[in-house]
Design a protein around this motif. Sequence first.
Motif, PDB file in Angstrom:
ATOM      1  N   LEU A  35      -5.754   9.409  32.532  1.00 19.37           N
ATOM      2  CA  LEU A  35      -5.406  10.095  31.278  1.00 19.37           C
ATOM      3  C   LEU A  35      -6.176  11.406  31.165  1.00 19.37           C
ATOM      4  O   LEU A  35      -5.625  12.449  30.802  1.00 19.37           O
ATOM      5  N   TYR A  36      -7.483  11.364  31.494  1.00 15.52           N
ATOM      6  CA  TYR A  36      -8.312  12.576  31.461  1.00 15.52           C
ATOM      7  C   TYR A  36      -7.720  13.623  32.394  1.00 15.52           C
ATOM      8  O   TYR A  36      -7.559  14.790  32.036  1.00 15.52           O
ATOM      9  N   TRP A  37      -7.365  13.185  33.612  1.00 18.24           N
ATOM     10  CA  TRP A  37      -6.871  14.132  34.597  1.00 18.24           C
ATOM     11  C   TRP A  37      -5.555  14.776  34.156  1.00 18.24           C
ATOM     12  O   TRP A  37      -5.338  15.978  34.350  1.00 18.24           O
TER      13      TRP A  37
ATOM     14  N   LEU B  10      -2.140  21.147  40.833  1.00 18.68           N
ATOM     15  CA  LEU B  10      -2.522  20.235  39.746  1.00 18.68           C
ATOM     16  C   LEU B  10      -1.375  19.290  39.386  1.00 18.68           C
ATOM     17  O   LEU B  10      -1.601  18.119  39.091  1.00 18.68           O
ATOM     18  N   LEU B  11      -0.130  19.793  39.412  1.00 11.89           N
ATOM     19  CA  LEU B  11       1.023  18.916  39.146  1.00 11.89           C
ATOM     20  C   LEU B  11       1.078  17.811  40.189  1.00 11.89           C
ATOM     21  O   LEU B  11       1.292  16.643  39.863  1.00 11.89           O
ATOM     22  N   ALA B  12       0.847  18.186  41.465  1.00 13.24           N
ATOM     23  CA  ALA B  12       0.855  17.188  42.541  1.00 13.24           C
ATOM     24  C   ALA B  12      -0.237  16.149  42.312  1.00 13.24           C
ATOM     25  O   ALA B  12      -0.018  14.946  42.511  1.00 13.24           O
ATOM     26  N   SER B  13      -1.416  16.599  41.840  1.00  6.93           N
ATOM     27  CA  SER B  13      -2.513  15.648  41.623  1.00  6.93           C
ATOM     28  C   SER B  13      -2.203  14.715  40.451  1.00  6.93           C
ATOM     29  O   SER B  13      -2.566  13.546  40.463  1.00  6.93           O
ATOM     30  N   SER B  14      -1.503  15.234  39.433  1.00  8.09           N
ATOM     31  CA  SER B  14      -1.074  14.369  38.329  1.00  8.09           C
ATOM     32  C   SER B  14      -0.106  13.300  38.836  1.00  8.09           C
ATOM     33  O   SER B  14      -0.165  12.145  38.434  1.00  8.09           O
ATOM     34  N   PHE B  15       0.774  13.752  39.741  1.00  8.96           N
ATOM     35  CA  PHE B  15       1.756  12.824  40.326  1.00  8.96           C
ATOM     36  C   PHE B  15       1.053  11.722  41.113  1.00  8.96           C
ATOM     37  O   PHE B  15       1.386  10.535  40.975  1.00  8.96           O
ATOM     38  N   THR B  16       0.035  12.096  41.920  1.00  8.85           N
ATOM     39  CA  THR B  16      -0.642  11.071  42.729  1.00  8.85           C
ATOM     40  C   THR B  16      -1.418  10.091  41.842  1.00  8.85           C
ATOM     41  O   THR B  16      -1.508   8.909  42.178  1.00  8.85           O
TER      42      THR B  16
ATOM     43  N   ALA C 224      -7.780  18.267  43.721  1.00  9.07           N
ATOM     44  CA  ALA C 224      -8.735  18.877  42.787  1.00  9.07           C
ATOM     45  C   ALA C 224      -9.638  19.853  43.539  1.00  9.07           C
ATOM     46  O   ALA C 224      -9.924  20.950  43.053  1.00  9.07           O
ATOM     47  N   GLY C 225     -10.051  19.470  44.752  1.00  8.42           N
ATOM     48  CA  GLY C 225     -10.880  20.348  45.580  1.00  8.42           C
ATOM     49  C   GLY C 225     -10.137  21.620  45.953  1.00  8.42           C
ATOM     50  O   GLY C 225     -10.691  22.722  45.867  1.00  8.42           O
TER      51      GLY C 225
ATOM     52  N   VAL D  68     -12.308  20.304  35.807  1.00 12.24           N
ATOM     53  CA  VAL D  68     -11.812  19.876  37.119  1.00 12.24           C
ATOM     54  C   VAL D  68     -12.976  19.303  37.938  1.00 12.24           C
ATOM     55  O   VAL D  68     -12.842  18.262  38.591  1.00 12.24           O
ATOM     56  N   LEU D  69     -14.139  19.984  37.870  1.00  9.75           N
ATOM     57  CA  LEU D  69     -15.327  19.521  38.592  1.00  9.75           C
ATOM     58  C   LEU D  69     -15.746  18.128  38.111  1.00  9.75           C
ATOM     59  O   LEU D  69     -16.020  17.233  38.920  1.00  9.75           O
TER      60      LEU D  69
END
Lengths: 131, 224
Positions: free
Chosen positions: B205-207, B78-84, B111-112, B173-174
């Motif tokens: 922002l949501y993510w 999740l941290l990586a997805s926030s970064f992207t 997320a998947g 997340v979904l």
Amino acid sequence: MSQDHGHHIIPVKMLYAVIGVLVFLTVLTVALAQVELGVFEVPVALAIALTKAGFVVMIFMALKWDNRVNASILAVGALCVLIFISFILIDTEFRGDLSNTTEGTIMDQQRVEQAMEGREPERSDISFNRQ
Amino acid sequence: MANPHTNQPAHVKHYFVSSEQQFDAAKMGMWLFLVTEILLFSGMFVAYTIYRSWHPETWMALSTALDWKLGGLNTLVLLASSFTVAMGINQIQRGNQKGLLLNLILTFVFAGVFLVVKYFEYSAKIEHGLLPGAAFDPHGISHGFDYATYNVPYGPQFFSIYFVMTGIHGFHVLVGMGLFAWITWKAKNGAFSAEYYTPVENCGLYWHLVDIIWIFLFPLLYLI
């Protein structure tokens, strides 16, 4: 105003630094969970989580450079959460201590209780009554 | 692509003075929504606080029933997805549509991955009867460990709180995957530019908020 000339672009280097800090803090919180910290276990875990959340909010969500009104909206939300949790803790941690509504202070009552205990006769002295 | 009547870019609605005002209004609306999300989760954190403060020994015993390795992996994902997401916004602010598209796809994939890991975690819990409320019935032996030792008082309450908190988070997340599928498709069609990327900003922002909720759930449920 700088905002009229487009939005603040966060340098890529700073984004890399923040993800580095976040990964480091994740490893740190896992490592500290293996150590016996006693009463500090929850506060330490929460402090690390709050620091991580702070980095995400300030840099990734760019609140640091954002319109102040958004920061105040978040602050109101955070204040509500703080009120919920702290009032709940006042109840769960101190229930009973706070419901004492008899006259006199708790210390007064303890003094009376101790005096009464001091007057209590030894069990062997009153045993003849039971026969 | 300017509106002939107002001399504004085509994406600006007629009731806004400028693109900037429209962007700020949308973003403020998003922050208000995020506060309602924080309040939704705070109710569950309050339930957590009550049961933890009354039965700390249950919480300490059953946090070991959750796999910190899988939880930690999901934290990093999740941290990586926030970064992207943050990288994607950086790219589109510089007008790089391909950079945005790449980062949005990566976010969707992360997320998947999170949900796949969660699926394996849930399956193991269901298999060994680590379930909420009346369904709580720890049993079975795995890797030489007897799950019956998890049958402690207030275990049902622990797993009720675990499944409700991670379940509602997983639902977010979904929803996030749906949002990112939508903006990835828009980004592929070149809908965004340095002048207009409001949906990317607000989905981002949501993510980040979904990430922050997990930042708290992981140590509170898995570690302590």
